[in-house]
Design a protein around this motif. Structure first.
Motif, PDB file in Angstrom:
ATOM      1  N   ALA A  67       0.844  -1.202   0.000  1.00  0.00           N
ATOM      2  CA  ALA A  67       0.000   0.000   0.000  1.00  0.00           C
ATOM      3  C   ALA A  67       0.870   1.239   0.000  1.00  0.00           C
ATOM      4  CB  ALA A  67      -0.923  -0.004   1.219  1.00  0.00           C
ATOM      5  N   LEU A  68       0.328   2.330  -0.509  1.00  0.00           N
ATOM      6  CA  LEU A  68       1.024   3.609  -0.512  1.00  0.00           C
ATOM      7  C   LEU A  68       0.889   4.282   0.848  1.00  0.00           C
ATOM      8  CD1 LEU A  68       0.035   5.183  -3.963  1.00  0.00           C
ATOM      9  CD2 LEU A  68       2.021   3.776  -3.400  1.00  0.00           C
ATOM     10  N   ARG A  69       1.885   5.086   1.191  1.00  0.00           N
ATOM     11  CA  ARG A  69       1.820   5.893   2.400  1.00  0.00           C
ATOM     12  C   ARG A  69       0.986   7.148   2.128  1.00  0.00           C
ATOM     13  NH1 ARG A  69       5.609   4.769   6.417  1.00  0.00           N
ATOM     14  NH2 ARG A  69       7.075   3.081   5.921  1.00  0.00           N
ATOM     15  N   ALA A  70       0.568   7.798   3.214  1.00  0.00           N
ATOM     16  CA  ALA A  70      -0.295   8.978   3.096  1.00  0.00           C
ATOM     17  C   ALA A  70       0.314  10.075   2.214  1.00  0.00           C
ATOM     18  CB  ALA A  70      -0.634   9.521   4.485  1.00  0.00           C
ATOM     19  N   PRO A  71       1.609  10.430   2.354  1.00  0.00           N
ATOM     20  CA  PRO A  71       2.163  11.472   1.472  1.00  0.00           C
ATOM     21  C   PRO A  71       2.108  11.097  -0.005  1.00  0.00           C
ATOM     22  CG  PRO A  71       3.590  11.143   3.374  1.00  0.00           C
ATOM     23  CD  PRO A  71       2.582  10.032   3.393  1.00  0.00           C
ATOM     24  N   GLN A  72       2.280   9.810  -0.316  1.00  0.00           N
ATOM     25  CA  GLN A  72       2.195   9.370  -1.706  1.00  0.00           C
ATOM     26  C   GLN A  72       0.771   9.495  -2.231  1.00  0.00           C
ATOM     27  OE1 GLN A  72       3.894   5.456  -0.706  1.00  0.00           O
ATOM     28  NE2 GLN A  72       5.548   5.871  -2.153  1.00  0.00           N
ATOM     29  N   ILE A  73      -0.219   9.188  -1.383  1.00  0.00           N
ATOM     30  CA  ILE A  73      -1.622   9.340  -1.787  1.00  0.00           C
ATOM     31  C   ILE A  73      -1.949  10.812  -1.981  1.00  0.00           C
ATOM     32  CG2 ILE A  73      -4.012   8.908  -1.134  1.00  0.00           C
ATOM     33  CD1 ILE A  73      -3.070   6.514   0.475  1.00  0.00           C
ATOM     34  N   GLN A  74      -1.466  11.666  -1.084  1.00  0.00           N
ATOM     35  CA  GLN A  74      -1.708  13.102  -1.203  1.00  0.00           C
ATOM     36  C   GLN A  74      -1.111  13.657  -2.486  1.00  0.00           C
ATOM     37  OE1 GLN A  74      -0.056  14.414   2.524  1.00  0.00           O
ATOM     38  NE2 GLN A  74      -2.013  14.257   3.608  1.00  0.00           N
ATOM     39  N   ALA A  75       0.060  13.142  -2.872  1.00  0.00           N
ATOM     40  CA  ALA A  75       0.683  13.590  -4.120  1.00  0.00           C
ATOM     41  C   ALA A  75      -0.173  13.213  -5.325  1.00  0.00           C
ATOM     42  CB  ALA A  75       2.081  12.997  -4.249  1.00  0.00           C
ATOM     43  N   LEU A  76      -0.732  12.012  -5.311  1.00  0.00           N
ATOM     44  CA  LEU A  76      -1.598  11.581  -6.409  1.00  0.00           C
ATOM     45  C   LEU A  76      -2.867  12.429  -6.470  1.00  0.00           C
ATOM     46  CD1 LEU A  76      -1.316   7.690  -6.101  1.00  0.00           C
ATOM     47  CD2 LEU A  76      -0.314   9.132  -7.880  1.00  0.00           C
ATOM     48  N   MET A  77      -3.403  12.774  -5.307  1.00  0.00           N
ATOM     49  CA  MET A  77      -4.605  13.603  -5.283  1.00  0.00           C
ATOM     50  C   MET A  77      -4.301  15.011  -5.782  1.00  0.00           C
ATOM     51  SD  MET A  77      -6.564  12.403  -1.793  1.00  0.00           S
ATOM     52  CE  MET A  77      -8.122  13.130  -2.306  1.00  0.00           C
ATOM     53  N   ALA A  78      -3.135  15.540  -5.401  1.00  0.00           N
ATOM     54  CA  ALA A  78      -2.753  16.888  -5.838  1.00  0.00           C
ATOM     55  C   ALA A  78      -2.576  16.944  -7.351  1.00  0.00           C
ATOM     56  CB  ALA A  78      -1.471  17.318  -5.134  1.00  0.00           C
ATOM     57  N   GLN A  79      -2.147  15.834  -7.949  1.00  0.00           N
ATOM     58  CA  GLN A  79      -1.957  15.782  -9.395  1.00  0.00           C
ATOM     59  C   GLN A  79      -3.241  15.437 -10.145  1.00  0.00           C
ATOM     60  OE1 GLN A  79       1.330  13.081 -10.170  1.00  0.00           O
ATOM     61  NE2 GLN A  79       2.481  13.907  -8.452  1.00  0.00           N
ATOM     62  N   GLY A  80      -4.307  15.186  -9.413  1.00  0.00           N
ATOM     63  CA  GLY A  80      -5.585  14.865 -10.042  1.00  0.00           C
ATOM     64  C   GLY A  80      -5.747  13.413 -10.437  1.00  0.00           C
ATOM     65  N   ALA A  81      -4.790  12.578 -10.055  1.00  0.00           N
ATOM     66  CA  ALA A  81      -4.888  11.163 -10.417  1.00  0.00           C
ATOM     67  C   ALA A  81      -5.977  10.459  -9.618  1.00  0.00           C
ATOM     68  CB  ALA A  81      -3.541  10.470 -10.188  1.00  0.00           C
ATOM     69  N   PRO A 184      -6.443  24.899   9.387  1.00  0.00           N
ATOM     70  CA  PRO A 184      -7.521  24.298   8.570  1.00  0.00           C
ATOM     71  C   PRO A 184      -7.019  23.624   7.303  1.00  0.00           C
ATOM     72  CG  PRO A 184      -7.543  26.703   8.415  1.00  0.00           C
ATOM     73  CD  PRO A 184      -6.576  26.365   9.496  1.00  0.00           C
ATOM     74  N   GLU A 185      -5.913  24.124   6.746  1.00  0.00           N
ATOM     75  CA  GLU A 185      -5.392  23.503   5.526  1.00  0.00           C
ATOM     76  C   GLU A 185      -4.962  22.067   5.797  1.00  0.00           C
ATOM     77  OE1 GLU A 185      -4.284  26.381   6.751  1.00  0.00           O
ATOM     78  OE2 GLU A 185      -5.088  27.876   5.344  1.00  0.00           O
ATOM     79  N   ARG A 186      -4.235  21.877   6.904  1.00  0.00           N
ATOM     80  CA  ARG A 186      -3.769  20.523   7.218  1.00  0.00           C
ATOM     81  C   ARG A 186      -4.931  19.615   7.612  1.00  0.00           C
ATOM     82  NH1 ARG A 186       0.988  17.680   8.207  1.00  0.00           N
ATOM     83  NH2 ARG A 186       0.317  15.511   8.124  1.00  0.00           N
ATOM     84  N   ILE A 187      -5.874  20.153   8.354  1.00  0.00           N
ATOM     85  CA  ILE A 187      -7.037  19.357   8.723  1.00  0.00           C
ATOM     86  C   ILE A 187      -7.792  18.920   7.473  1.00  0.00           C
ATOM     87  CG2 ILE A 187      -9.258  19.398   9.913  1.00  0.00           C
ATOM     88  CD1 ILE A 187      -8.023  21.334  11.930  1.00  0.00           C
ATOM     89  N   GLY A 188      -7.989  19.857   6.540  1.00  0.00           N
ATOM     90  CA  GLY A 188      -8.699  19.532   5.311  1.00  0.00           C
ATOM     91  C   GLY A 188      -7.953  18.527   4.457  1.00  0.00           C
ATOM     92  N   ARG A 189      -6.616  18.661   4.426  1.00  0.00           N
ATOM     93  CA  ARG A 189      -5.816  17.733   3.630  1.00  0.00           C
ATOM     94  C   ARG A 189      -5.920  16.310   4.163  1.00  0.00           C
ATOM     95  NH1 ARG A 189      -1.519  20.662   3.499  1.00  0.00           N
ATOM     96  NH2 ARG A 189      -0.140  19.537   4.925  1.00  0.00           N
TER      97      ARG A 189
END
Length: 281
Positions: A67-81, A184-189
């Protein structure tokens, strides 16, 4: 069954923390058990990017599911994947990404897990708020108010560290007081990831479709329950009073044999006791 005690120089070091455990176990499976094709399923702590690159890639007949770690998932979400529209019809989707060449990424969403994580985060934040308000009040009281930026910072760090929610707050300590607010930015992320996890695998869809891949990863929970049973719940492998390596191995092997018997007893008694058992050990 096979056991190995790594020669780490410390008797109390956990095998799971030993960095070359993965490569060693793969070698054992190939040489000792003569396995030509292996699919290794491991959590994100064991099958890290480094372990995959150094120990698993470019080996014929060796595949993995992790499984991917949280930062890797966040990177995919930021790129729209990864977008929430993936889950419009079902809570399971498969994607590919250039950062993971030759791999399948299976994106899963568990609504119950999402609700539970949101609830837990809310409770932790509220508990941290209460502690921060107590520290703030202590700096404003008339009798013996807390003074000194270093001391106030220490109290804040101690209060937030126990609940691991420091990332959800921004605060500034002065010699006479404390100012704090939410982040709030970190909570939302983090909230955007609630209930979402991403499996990565180089196993082909012909070998394991996405549902089978998810099931294989979920069965790690059975392994975790087995280790809990070995360590504390039922069999209590500790304390180990032996000092010689051979006796330590013999002790652990006997505990593993006991668990093997226990597992078969659970399977045999499942219809009587109403247990839900896995199909394999």
């Amino acid at each position: 069954m096979a056991l190995r005690r790594p020669d780490t120089g410390r008797n109390d070091r956990l095998v799971a923390a030993y960095p070359k455990t993965v490569a060693t176990q793969v070698k054992k499976l190939r040489e000792r058990f003569q396995l030509e094709r292996i699919i290794l399923v491991g959590d994100r702590g064991m099958l890290t990017q480094k372990r995959i690159e150094e120990d698993l890639q470019d080996h014929e007949g060796l595949q993995w599911v992790t499984a991917l770690r949280a930062p890797q998932i966040q990177a995919l979400m930021a790129q729209g994947a990864i977008q929430m529209s993936l889950f419009d019809e079902q809570n399971l989707a498969e994607i590919t990404h250039p950062d993971y060449p030759g791999e399948r990424l299976i994106v899963c969403r568990n609504p119950l897990l999402a609700s539970e994580r949101a609830r837990k985060r809310k409770e932790l934040i509220e508990a941290a708020e209460k502690k921060l308000k107590e520290i703030e009040a202590a700096t404003k009281r008339h009798r013996q108010p807390v003074r000194g930026a270093d001391k106030i910072s220490y109290l804040v760090g101690k209060a937030l560290a126990t609940s691991k929610v420091e990332k959800y707050f921004r605060w500034t300590a002065t010699d006479t007081g404390l100012n704090w607010e939410h982040n709030p930015e970190r909570i939302g992320r983090d909230a955007a990831l609630d209930g979402i996890y991403v499996l990565r695998t180089n196993v082909t869809v012909e070998q394991l479709d996405r549902e089978q891949t998810v099931l294989a990863y979920k069965r790690l929970a059975t392994v975790e329950r087995a280790f809990r049973s070995l360590k504390s719940v039922d069999l209590n492998v500790r304390p180990i009073h032996h000092r010689l390596p051979e006796r330590v191995r013999a002790h652990v092997f006997l505990v593993m044999l006991a668990y093997y018997v226990e597992w078969h007893m659970r399977q045999a008694l499942a219809p009587v006791l109403g247990l839900i058992c896995e199909g394999g050990l």
